[in-house]
Each structure stands twice: as C-alpha cells, then as structure tokens.
Design a protein around this motif. Sequence first.
Motif, PDB file in Angstrom:
ATOM      1  N   GLN A   1       0.829  -1.205   0.000  1.00  0.00           N
ATOM      2  CA  GLN A   1       0.000   0.000   0.000  1.00  0.00           C
ATOM      3  C   GLN A   1       0.865   1.257   0.000  1.00  0.00           C
ATOM      4  O   GLN A   1       0.547   2.244  -0.679  1.00  0.00           O
ATOM      5  N   GLU A   2       1.966   1.211   0.746  1.00  0.00           N
ATOM      6  CA  GLU A   2       2.882   2.349   0.773  1.00  0.00           C
ATOM      7  C   GLU A   2       3.473   2.590  -0.618  1.00  0.00           C
ATOM      8  O   GLU A   2       3.608   3.740  -1.058  1.00  0.00           O
TER       9      GLU A   2
ATOM     10  N   VAL B   1       2.105   1.669  -3.541  1.00  0.00           N
ATOM     11  CA  VAL B   1       1.037   2.141  -4.426  1.00  0.00           C
ATOM     12  C   VAL B   1       0.775   3.628  -4.204  1.00  0.00           C
ATOM     13  O   VAL B   1       0.652   4.406  -5.161  1.00  0.00           O
ATOM     14  N   ASP B   2       0.730   4.045  -2.946  1.00  0.00           N
ATOM     15  CA  ASP B   2       0.456   5.453  -2.633  1.00  0.00           C
ATOM     16  C   ASP B   2       1.596   6.363  -3.096  1.00  0.00           C
ATOM     17  O   ASP B   2       1.359   7.425  -3.686  1.00  0.00           O
ATOM     18  N   ALA B   3       2.843   5.944  -2.793  1.00  0.00           N
ATOM     19  CA  ALA B   3       4.005   6.773  -3.138  1.00  0.00           C
ATOM     20  C   ALA B   3       4.152   6.926  -4.651  1.00  0.00           C
ATOM     21  O   ALA B   3       4.404   8.029  -5.162  1.00  0.00           O
TER      22      ALA B   3
ATOM     23  N   ALA C   1       1.794   6.483  -6.901  1.00  0.00           N
ATOM     24  CA  ALA C   1       0.630   7.168  -7.460  1.00  0.00           C
ATOM     25  C   ALA C   1       0.849   8.675  -7.457  1.00  0.00           C
ATOM     26  O   ALA C   1       0.489   9.375  -8.411  1.00  0.00           O
ATOM     27  N   ALA C   2       1.472   9.171  -6.381  1.00  0.00           N
ATOM     28  CA  ALA C   2       1.755  10.609  -6.286  1.00  0.00           C
ATOM     29  C   ALA C   2       2.756  11.038  -7.360  1.00  0.00           C
ATOM     30  O   ALA C   2       2.608  12.102  -7.976  1.00  0.00           O
TER      31      ALA C   2
ATOM     32  N   GLU D   1       0.970  10.833 -10.864  1.00  0.00           N
ATOM     33  CA  GLU D   1      -0.008  11.905 -11.024  1.00  0.00           C
ATOM     34  C   GLU D   1       0.668  13.248 -11.306  1.00  0.00           C
ATOM     35  O   GLU D   1       0.241  14.006 -12.186  1.00  0.00           O
TER      36      GLU D   1
ATOM     37  N   LYS E   1      -4.839  -2.688  -5.478  1.00  0.00           N
ATOM     38  CA  LYS E   1      -5.752  -1.956  -4.610  1.00  0.00           C
ATOM     39  C   LYS E   1      -6.883  -2.842  -4.143  1.00  0.00           C
ATOM     40  O   LYS E   1      -7.280  -2.796  -2.956  1.00  0.00           O
TER      41      LYS E   1
ATOM     42  N   ASN F   1      -7.870  -4.030  -0.165  1.00  0.00           N
ATOM     43  CA  ASN F   1      -9.117  -3.552   0.427  1.00  0.00           C
ATOM     44  C   ASN F   1      -9.854  -4.669   1.178  1.00  0.00           C
ATOM     45  O   ASN F   1      -9.666  -5.828   0.904  1.00  0.00           O
TER      46      ASN F   1
END
Length: 352
Positions: free
Chosen positions: A220-221, A223-225, A227-228, A231, A348, A352
Amino acid sequence: MAFRFSKQGKIRLFLAAVVLLAVIAGSSVWYFSYYTKTPDYSLRMIQSSITKHDMAKFQKYVDLDHLLNTSCDALMDGLIDSERPLSEEARVAVSGFSKMFKVPLVMSFKGIINHYVESGEWSNDASSSVDQGIPIDSDVVLSKSGLKNTTFQKIDYVGVDKDAGIATVGVRVFQQEAGEEFVLEVQMVRTEAGVWRVSEITNFHDFIVFVMKARREHLQEYVDATAAIVEQHDKTVRTADKKILDLLSAGSLGSTTTRQSIKDVMLNEIMPDWVQRKEELTEIDAPASAQSLHRLRLHICDLRIAYAKGYAAWMDDKQAVTIRDANEKLKEAKTLEHEAATLVQQMKAKNN
C-alpha cells in the motif's frame, strides 16, 4: 633443597584432593544425568549442529517430520487467512484444494532445511521438488513463508512442564520485511530416552499472518508513493502535449518554426520529465509483490524517452523511418501503461 610438607600439610592436601574429586565427580553426574536431558542442552546441541553442519546431531534433537507436517498446515492456513475474508464454505473448499500441495510442500521444506544445516545457506540449487506431478520451487516457498528474510535474535524463555514432558521455548527473531521482531513459540517434547526434541512451532500460523500483513502495508505504501509521482508527472506531460497541439493548430508541420518549437517541447519538457519520473520511481523501494509493476513502469519511461527523442529527430530529418520507429515506441508504451493500470487496480482490490 626439596620442599617437604608437614604431616598436617599432607592431611590438608589430601582432603583438598578428595573435595576436588568429589566436585568433579558430582559435576559429571549432574552433566550426564541431568543437564544433557534438559531443553537447554538440546537447544545448544541444535545450535551446534547447525554451526558444525552436523545433520545426524540435528536430526537427533529435531523431529523434522512432525515439525514440517504442522508447519506446512500452518503456512497454508495462514496464507488463506491473510487474504480477504472468506466464507466458511469457501474457506473449506480452498483449504481442501490446498491439501493436494502438502506432500510436495513438505518435501520442498525438508530439502531447504537439510541444505541449510549442511551448508549454512537458505538457497538450494536442487530447489525444485515434484510429487504427484506438482512442481514446488523451494525458493518461492522460502520467500512466501517469510523465513528467507528472518534472522535469529535470542532465546527469550524456556518453560518446562515436566509432568507432561513438554517444553515451550520463546525464540525471538527479526523479520526484515516487517521491520519488527516476532517471538516464535517452539514446542519441545521429551522422548522416552529423556531427550528433548523440537516438535512444532505452535504459532507459525500467526507468524505467516504477521508477515503477510506487513507485505500488504508495504504494498500500500508503494502504491500510494508511486501514485503521487505518476499523477504529478502526468500533469506535466498533459500540459506539454497541449502546447504541441496548440503549436500545430497555430501553424503546420511544413513550417520550420513550428517544427523547431515542437522539437523544443519534446527535448526540453517532455523528455526531461520522463527522465525525472524514472529517477523518482527508481528511488522507491518496491516490495516483492510489486516488482513486476515496478519494472513495467521503468520500461515505460524508457519507451517514452525514446519516443520523445525519435519524434524530435523527425522534426529535423523528416524521414518516414524515424517517425515510424518513434510511433512503435509510443504504441508499446501505451499498451504497457494499460497493463500497469490493471496491475495497480488488482493491488488496490487485494489490499481492500
């Protein structure tokens, strides 16, 4: 001149010798009659067998068959329980299906452990075992269990139930993926000969769940990092793409000025941005479960960089082969970007 003991001195010397012999004899009796039949002694022998690569000694103090049988059950149950909650019917069905892998899984683990005792290394060249037509790769098993990235720290405690002939040993380990310590509860059983043997890791299921939870968090870390990063750079590229469209609307590819302006956008805005994106992605520590996506993204960056260079070159040479090669890079990049987006959605959904 020879030194002579007095009569009283001789008596004292004799008594001291008697006491010393008694202590030695008593220590020997304690060592062979008591200490060699304690869990502590067995643990020392196991450590010694691994250090000296003594398989016979290791097998004397470890009931490997029972240990592997219970550990493989715990591994499979732990992996099932770590996924999204299943209904009892679904869990029973999946568990029943996984039982067919147990025999080759046990064989694989046995090969791993035997190799480790004999060589001191987890890796095993002969790492593939096949039973009932099912191939099991030892390295995959080792990685999946989390043991490959786990190191021994110390023995926390040893609790003994003499009447039941069972001892519980707290083995503290450090799991690198989780970045935390975990205490494995190792059960030892006393044989009829009085030898204590390691029989089971009673909380191995909990250890597997612990490792899988850490992996989900790291995923998750990641994916989040990432994604930023994606983007931010996608926004820059969209702005640059709009500049090119505006240039084409205001002029034409037949104009030297228009072509030079497009070339400048490609070389000074789009290409550097993809180079920077790749550098930022490279700095991210990708977990094992995200390695495929990570490599895919880096390759996409290379393709996009090659496209920008090729398109800019076409602004100068106007050769069909140049733009054809550039467009092939762009086509491949777009295909892989679709695959990357699919992988991200799967990750993702899994978390979840």
